[in-house]
Design a protein around this motif. Structure first.
Motif, PDB file in Angstrom:
ATOM      1  N   LEU A   1       0.818  -1.214   0.000  1.00 30.90           N
ATOM      2  CA  LEU A   1       0.000   0.000   0.000  1.00 30.90           C
ATOM      3  C   LEU A   1       0.850   1.262   0.000  1.00 30.90           C
ATOM      4  O   LEU A   1       0.524   2.229  -0.703  1.00 30.90           O
ATOM      5  CB  LEU A   1      -0.909   0.009   1.228  1.00 30.90           C
ATOM      6  CG  LEU A   1      -2.014  -1.048   1.293  1.00 30.90           C
ATOM      7  CD1 LEU A   1      -2.743  -0.955   2.632  1.00 30.90           C
ATOM      8  CD2 LEU A   1      -3.001  -0.864   0.149  1.00 30.90           C
TER       9      LEU A   1
ATOM     10  N   GLY B   1       0.790   3.668  -3.091  1.00 27.28           N
ATOM     11  CA  GLY B   1       0.044   4.892  -2.808  1.00 27.28           C
ATOM     12  C   GLY B   1       0.825   6.128  -3.206  1.00 27.28           C
ATOM     13  O   GLY B   1       0.282   7.044  -3.847  1.00 27.28           O
TER      14      GLY B   1
ATOM     15  N   THR C   1      -5.014   9.215   1.066  1.00 30.98           N
ATOM     16  CA  THR C   1      -6.108   8.588   0.314  1.00 30.98           C
ATOM     17  C   THR C   1      -6.256   7.129   0.694  1.00 30.98           C
ATOM     18  O   THR C   1      -7.373   6.628   0.900  1.00 30.98           O
ATOM     19  CB  THR C   1      -5.840   8.711  -1.194  1.00 30.98           C
ATOM     20  OG1 THR C   1      -5.722  10.091  -1.549  1.00 30.98           O
ATOM     21  CG2 THR C   1      -6.953   8.068  -2.011  1.00 30.98           C
ATOM     22  N   THR C   2      -5.153   6.427   0.804  1.00 29.71           N
ATOM     23  CA  THR C   2      -5.189   5.003   1.135  1.00 29.71           C
ATOM     24  C   THR C   2      -5.840   4.769   2.490  1.00 29.71           C
ATOM     25  O   THR C   2      -6.698   3.895   2.643  1.00 29.71           O
ATOM     26  CB  THR C   2      -3.759   4.428   1.125  1.00 29.71           C
ATOM     27  OG1 THR C   2      -3.183   4.615  -0.172  1.00 29.71           O
ATOM     28  CG2 THR C   2      -3.778   2.947   1.452  1.00 29.71           C
TER      29      THR C   2
ATOM     30  N   CYS D   1      -9.801   5.789   2.466  1.00 32.46           N
ATOM     31  CA  CYS D   1     -10.686   4.939   1.655  1.00 32.46           C
ATOM     32  C   CYS D   1     -10.790   3.535   2.243  1.00 32.46           C
ATOM     33  O   CYS D   1     -11.855   2.911   2.195  1.00 32.46           O
ATOM     34  CB  CYS D   1     -10.221   4.898   0.202  1.00 32.46           C
ATOM     35  SG  CYS D   1      -8.792   3.866  -0.133  1.00 32.46           S
ATOM     36  N   LEU D   2      -9.702   3.024   2.822  1.00 36.51           N
ATOM     37  CA  LEU D   2      -9.767   1.703   3.452  1.00 36.51           C
ATOM     38  C   LEU D   2     -10.727   1.701   4.635  1.00 36.51           C
ATOM     39  O   LEU D   2     -11.514   0.762   4.812  1.00 36.51           O
ATOM     40  CB  LEU D   2      -8.370   1.272   3.901  1.00 36.51           C
ATOM     41  CG  LEU D   2      -7.390   0.840   2.820  1.00 36.51           C
ATOM     42  CD1 LEU D   2      -6.012   0.582   3.412  1.00 36.51           C
ATOM     43  CD2 LEU D   2      -7.889  -0.387   2.079  1.00 36.51           C
TER      44      LEU D   2
ATOM     45  N   GLY E   1      -8.086   1.686  -3.081  1.00 32.83           N
ATOM     46  CA  GLY E   1      -6.977   2.605  -2.910  1.00 32.83           C
ATOM     47  C   GLY E   1      -6.662   3.326  -4.200  1.00 32.83           C
ATOM     48  O   GLY E   1      -7.364   3.182  -5.207  1.00 32.83           O
TER      49      GLY E   1
ATOM     50  N   VAL F   1     -10.528   6.980  -5.897  1.00 33.36           N
ATOM     51  CA  VAL F   1      -9.970   5.643  -5.705  1.00 33.36           C
ATOM     52  C   VAL F   1     -10.816   4.604  -6.419  1.00 33.36           C
ATOM     53  O   VAL F   1     -11.941   4.878  -6.847  1.00 33.36           O
ATOM     54  CB  VAL F   1      -9.885   5.290  -4.203  1.00 33.36           C
ATOM     55  CG1 VAL F   1      -8.970   6.245  -3.488  1.00 33.36           C
ATOM     56  CG2 VAL F   1     -11.280   5.295  -3.578  1.00 33.36           C
TER      57      VAL F   1
ATOM     58  N   ALA G   1      -4.497   0.469   7.195  1.00 30.84           N
ATOM     59  CA  ALA G   1      -4.688   1.905   7.415  1.00 30.84           C
ATOM     60  C   ALA G   1      -4.051   2.343   8.728  1.00 30.84           C
ATOM     61  O   ALA G   1      -3.407   3.407   8.800  1.00 30.84           O
ATOM     62  CB  ALA G   1      -6.182   2.226   7.410  1.00 30.84           C
TER      63      ALA G   1
END
Length: 588
Positions: free
Chosen positions: A33, A37, A54-55, A58-59, A74, A309, A334
């Motif tokens: 990730l 990312g 963002t990762t 969104c997770l 992601g 994403v 996350a």
């Protein structure tokens, strides 16, 4: 009663033995990730840290609102160029990073709005707007666009050009002028080799992680930053606050167009990936709930300086192979990224930018489907051409026009098939029950005075004339048939334009002393035909439940008999009459 989000509902069925597997899978997933990312953020024209924001967001959001137990969302390589194509033209001269982040965050919020609204409206079927051939062509074009766009970074310099051709020319000119940084190129090309080698011979080893660790080690030992190699540097410390991005009203139109295109590609990719993994885990794919889940993930990303994403097949596969059972895997990932951002912001200070370019390039190679393209060439040339046109649209006109071309081609292909559908005459094939296509059974017999005609599509405004012309051509054959019996089972709809055409056609045939009859017309279509008033022109007794019933009725009214089969008569079934017994022999 307020509906319970899927993630909250899943907690009631959580099993304790899954906990260790989910946590371990989350740790393994984090190794992919983080570098992806950051790399995909730069692919979108944004600072690397935004990829981590963002990762994380969104997770967490998908874990609550997403219906799938194993999908990993992601930053995505297929969306990066679309985000850049939408945002970068709106950024003021000089490339203000803060404005770019604000535009990307608003793009994520608009994407969220589109996805959630479409999910609530039950529009999950829009993923079907991208046919497989056009999607293959689009992804091939996207892969080439990403590859060429990342070459300057891989080689250690930059190119100021627009479009695939301009960027390719810029790369060639940059290499010719000696702008290549050998150390950066060595790290980038070597990184690609490491990832591809591990992917080929040790697929369970996290190749991206191994490459990133090696690149950081080489950079630190040989002080590549002092040799002209651009490094990621120390990431900003801490997590951004909840922020509602602000943009100018003039930016809304372009951003909305980009959000629609991103939503379509994201949904198509998610449904495809979800279907693939659902088959292995026994889950059911819920397209509308997936739209809401992806929308929630984009909403969270947009509120914390993130960007749009999508689902990642590669990251989902890594999580599944590592033993993931639920979305706790993504939550674990996350959490680990948050710890890194808060306490280890300098962890990637020595990571060369060319290594991130290697991550993106290896991801782009997985987007291309050359085998699928070759299969289209051998199986269906028309769809191969559609794929090539979609590829050319992306490569020559750009990513956003390319997706518009891909959607347009898919719709036109459907329209073409409905406009000029397969149509044929049916006959009685020997030793086979029922009536069959005379093209497949050239020896099939025709009942004198009767033509059985099949039209393989709904009847609507675009193909009604095609239907009429075909029936009139059959009616004018010599000797002219007394009946034209339409085998109407494939006709799933009749619109008002087609109804008017049928009305005129029935009246014209009646004036010629011929009859238009229908067999196997579906009940919903029959009710529409009656509502249109066609029963006044086509008598009710000329609608038959089966083709066999229509043939029997014709034979009863006209006395027509089947011609003898070419071969020796065999015991026949269905509507076939048994051969007449031979006349009695008079004794000599």
């Amino acid at each position: 009663m307020t509906p319970v989000p899927p993630g909250v509902r899943a907690l009631s069925g959580y099993r304790r033995p899954w906990l260790v597997k989910d946590v371990v899978a989350g740790v393994v997933l984090t190794t992919l990730l983080v570098p992806q990312g950051m790399a995909y953020a730069e692919l979108a024209g944004l600072p690397p840290i935004t990829g981590l924001y963002t990762t994380v967001t969104c997770l967490l959001a998908y874990a609550v609102f997403g219906p799938s137990r194993v999908l990993v969302l992601g930053p995505d390589s297929s969306l990066g160029p679309m985000i850049a194509a939408t945002v970068l033209p709106l950024v003021a001269a000089g490339g203000d990073p803060e404005r770019a982040v604000a535009l990307a965050s608003m793009l994520a919020l608009m994407t969220a709005g589109v996805m959630i609204a479409a999910g609530l409206a039950g529009l999950g079927f829009v993923a079907d707007l991208l046919s497989k051939p056009t999607m293959i062509g689009y992804m091939n074009g996207l892969a080439l666009t990403i590859l060429v766009g990342q070459l300057p970074k891989l080689l250690g310099f930059s190119v100021d050009a627009d479009g695939l051709i301009g960027e390719l020319v810029g790369v060639v000119e940059g290499v010719a002028r000696g702008e290549t940084v050998p150390a950066a190129a060595a790290v980038g090309v070597g990184g690609i080799a490491v990832v591809l080698a591990l992917r080929r011979w040790a697929p369970r080893v996290p190749g991206v992680l191994v490459m990133v660790v090696l690149a950081i080690g080489v950079s630190a030992v040989f002080r590549l930053g002092e040799r002209g190699v651009s490094l990621v540097g120390v990431l900003p410390e801490g997590f951004p606050p909840l922020t509602l991005p602000t943009v100018a009203w003039s930016d809304v139109g372009p951003l909305l167009a980009g959000a629609l295109a991103i939503s379509l590609v994201s949904l198509a990719d998610t449904i495809s990936t979800a279907s693939s993994f659902a088959e292995r885990t026994g889950q059911e794919v819920r397209g509308n709930q997936e739209m809401i889940g992806i929308g929630a993930a984009n909403l969270a990303a947009g509120l914390f300086q993130g960007f749009p994403v999508s689902t990642s097949a590669s990251r989902t596969a890594v999580a599944e192979r590592a033993g993931a059972r639920t979305q706790l895997t993504g939550v674990t990932g996350a959490a680990l990224i948050i710890v890194m951002i808060l306490f280890l912001p300098g962890l990637f200070r020595d990571l060369p930018q060319s290594a991130l370019a290697a991550v993106v390039i290896t991801a782009s190679l997985s987007l291309a489907d050359l085998r699928g393209t070759a299969r289209l060439w051998h199986q269906r040339r028309v769809e191969f051409i559609l794929s090539v046109v979609a590829f050319a649209g992306v490569a020559l006109l750009g990513v956003l026009p390319g997706i518009a071309i891909a959607v347009g081609l898919s719709i036109l292909n459907v329209f073409r098939r409905a406009w000029r559908p397969y149509q044929t005459v049916l006959g009685l094939a020997d030793r086979v029950a029922g009536f069959h296509d005379v093209r497949s059974y050239p020896d099939a017999r025709q009942l004198p005075g009767l033509v059985i005609y099949r039209f393989d599509a709904p009847l609507f405004f675009a193909n009604a004339k095609t239907f009429r012309d075909a029936v009139m051509a059959l009616a004018r054959t010599q000797p002219p048939p007394r009946w034209v019996l339409v085998a109407a089972e494939p006709i799933t709809d009749v619109d008002t334009t087609a109804a008017d055409v049928l009305f005129d056609l029935a009246r014209l045939l009646d004036e010629r002393g011929q009859t238009l009859a229908f067999a196997e017309l579906k009940d919903p279509v029959r009710r529409k035909v009656e509502r249109y008033g066609l029963a006044r022109e086509i008598e009710p007794q000329h609608f038959f439940p089966t083709v066999e019933a229509g043939v029997d009725a014709f034979r009863t009214r006209t006395g027509a008999a089947w011609p003898a089969p070419r071969d020796a008569p065999a015991v026949e079934t269905g509507v076939l009459e048994r051969p007449d017994p031979p006349p009695a022999q008079t004794p000599a």
